[in-house]
Design a protein around this motif. Structure first.
Motif, PDB file in Angstrom:
ATOM      1  N   ASN A 124      21.049   2.865  -9.765  1.00  0.00           N
ATOM      2  CA  ASN A 124      19.625   2.585  -9.934  1.00  0.00           C
ATOM      3  C   ASN A 124      18.937   3.367 -11.052  1.00  0.00           C
ATOM      4  OD1 ASN A 124      20.439   1.455  -7.479  1.00  0.00           O
ATOM      5  ND2 ASN A 124      18.437   1.706  -6.534  1.00  0.00           N
ATOM      6  N   HIS A 125      19.623   3.557 -12.171  1.00  0.00           N
ATOM      7  CA  HIS A 125      18.996   4.203 -13.311  1.00  0.00           C
ATOM      8  C   HIS A 125      19.311   3.400 -14.573  1.00  0.00           C
ATOM      9  CE1 HIS A 125      18.409   7.530 -10.560  1.00  0.00           C
ATOM     10  NE2 HIS A 125      17.609   8.077 -11.453  1.00  0.00           N
ATOM     11  N   SER A 126      18.298   3.314 -15.435  1.00  0.00           N
ATOM     12  CA  SER A 126      18.416   2.510 -16.643  1.00  0.00           C
ATOM     13  C   SER A 126      19.152   3.278 -17.740  1.00  0.00           C
ATOM     14  CB  SER A 126      17.020   2.135 -17.151  1.00  0.00           C
ATOM     15  OG  SER A 126      16.361   3.298 -17.657  1.00  0.00           O
ATOM     16  N   LEU A 127      19.440   2.572 -18.810  1.00  0.00           N
ATOM     17  CA  LEU A 127      20.093   3.160 -19.979  1.00  0.00           C
ATOM     18  C   LEU A 127      19.341   4.399 -20.457  1.00  0.00           C
ATOM     19  CD1 LEU A 127      22.060   3.028 -22.455  1.00  0.00           C
ATOM     20  CD2 LEU A 127      20.401   1.487 -23.510  1.00  0.00           C
ATOM     21  N   ASP A 128      18.041   4.262 -20.695  1.00  0.00           N
ATOM     22  CA  ASP A 128      17.275   5.384 -21.229  1.00  0.00           C
ATOM     23  C   ASP A 128      17.163   6.517 -20.218  1.00  0.00           C
ATOM     24  OD1 ASP A 128      16.967   4.048 -23.602  1.00  0.00           O
ATOM     25  OD2 ASP A 128      14.902   3.398 -23.209  1.00  0.00           O
ATOM     26  N   GLN A 129      16.996   6.183 -18.944  1.00  0.00           N
ATOM     27  CA  GLN A 129      16.928   7.225 -17.922  1.00  0.00           C
ATOM     28  C   GLN A 129      18.233   8.009 -17.855  1.00  0.00           C
ATOM     29  OE1 GLN A 129      15.983   4.723 -14.607  1.00  0.00           O
ATOM     30  NE2 GLN A 129      13.793   5.159 -14.692  1.00  0.00           N
ATOM     31  N   MET A 130      19.347   7.317 -17.936  1.00  0.00           N
ATOM     32  CA  MET A 130      20.638   7.997 -17.853  1.00  0.00           C
ATOM     33  C   MET A 130      20.882   8.864 -19.086  1.00  0.00           C
ATOM     34  SD  MET A 130      22.865   4.897 -16.136  1.00  0.00           S
ATOM     35  CE  MET A 130      24.409   5.809 -15.906  1.00  0.00           C
ATOM     36  N   ARG A 131      20.421   8.406 -20.223  1.00  0.00           N
ATOM     37  CA  ARG A 131      20.574   9.220 -21.437  1.00  0.00           C
ATOM     38  C   ARG A 131      19.845  10.554 -21.307  1.00  0.00           C
ATOM     39  NH1 ARG A 131      19.335   4.551 -25.973  1.00  0.00           N
ATOM     40  NH2 ARG A 131      21.423   4.382 -26.854  1.00  0.00           N
ATOM     41  N   THR A 132      18.660  10.530 -20.699  1.00  0.00           N
ATOM     42  CA  THR A 132      17.835  11.736 -20.659  1.00  0.00           C
ATOM     43  C   THR A 132      18.012  12.547 -19.383  1.00  0.00           C
ATOM     44  OG1 THR A 132      15.970  10.457 -19.772  1.00  0.00           O
ATOM     45  CG2 THR A 132      16.092  10.706 -22.166  1.00  0.00           C
TER      46      THR A 132
END
Length: 256
Positions: A7-15
């Motif tokens: 349940n985490h997006s690309l940008d959320q996972m990056r940061t």
């Protein structure tokens, strides 16, 4: 070995997963990898079986007995090995929630009714993983499923990143990794509805160095990667999915 988070997006996972994204930058990651739908279960089924099988909820296997093969069943049918390691699961191939934060919706093999006996034998708890790593007996088709805290579903993403900081080095400490037989894929089942279901998908292998893949990929590409490693025909919608192996330049012939 596919390692799942939630349940985490690309940008959320990056940061929010800095350790994991650091490994992604070191090895390789995809910038246009999309989950297929919401909620969790149909995405897990898609990875394991090349289809969502019409499932649109997170109900247990009694509500959704899936017929036909999974990638794990394919492996066993072709004389290869398969293991799903589920953290917190009370016993092998548990078909109901329970144990220590075990959610059956995150254990796709438990839904494949035609493979029940194989699931009960090879769908096991996380306690088995260290021995398999140390002995060089990691499976040809593997999946590692954290509990519902360590996968960032019920807990902060930093908790998941800390868990991955333990489990990923473990996977990369054994003879399978050192011999180049092991590729590790870290992905999320879905995003939180914030980025069109784009998720960070990381591919770790000794041959990959700073690879960034812009090719559009989906969970069906991951199904296809399982089958490319196994040397068998891709299941269902995976037949038409872009190849992750080709996109990343991953040497599948050398993998288990």
């Amino acid at each position: 070995m596919v390692v799942m988070v939630e349940n985490h997006s690309l940008d959320q996972m990056r940061t929010q997963l800095p350790y994991t994204f650091g490994l992604a930058q070191e090895h390789g990651y995809a910038t246009h990898y999309a989950a297929l739908t919401h909620p969790s279960l149909p995405n897990y089924l898609a990875i394991a079986g090349g289809s969502t099988f019409g499932v649109t909820d997170d109900d247990p296997p009694v509500a959704h007995p899936v017929r036909g093969a999974s990638v794990f069943g394919q492996a066993l049918a072709h004389g290869r090995t398969a293991t799903l390691y589920a953290e917190g699961m009370p016993f092998g191939c548990a078909r109901e929630d329970g144990g220590e934060r075990y959610g059956v919706r995150h254990n796709p093999w438990a839904y494949f009714a035609d493979e029940q006996a194989a699931c009960e034998q090879h769908d096991t708890t996380l306690a088995q993983l260290p021995a398999d790593v140390a002995s060089g007996d990691l499976p040809n088709a593997g999946m590692l499923v954290p509990d519902t805290c360590h996968d960032a579903h019920d807990c902060d993403a930093s908790v998941a990143d800390a868990w991955l900081r333990t489990e990923l080095p473990l996977l990369m400490s054994g003879p399978d990794w050192r011999a180049g037989r092991l590729a590790v894929v870290v992905t999320a089942d879905e995003d939180d509805h914030s980025q069109g279901n784009l998720v960070l998908t990381t591919v770790l292998h000794p041959s990959l160095h700073g690879v960034v893949v812009d090719t559009p990929l989906t969970h069906y590409s991951l199904t296809r990667l399982y089958d490319e490693v196994l040397g068998v025909a891709p299941l269902r919608a995976a037949r038409r999915a872009p190849s992750m192996a080709q996109a990343f330049g991953l040497p599948v012939a050398g993998l288990r």
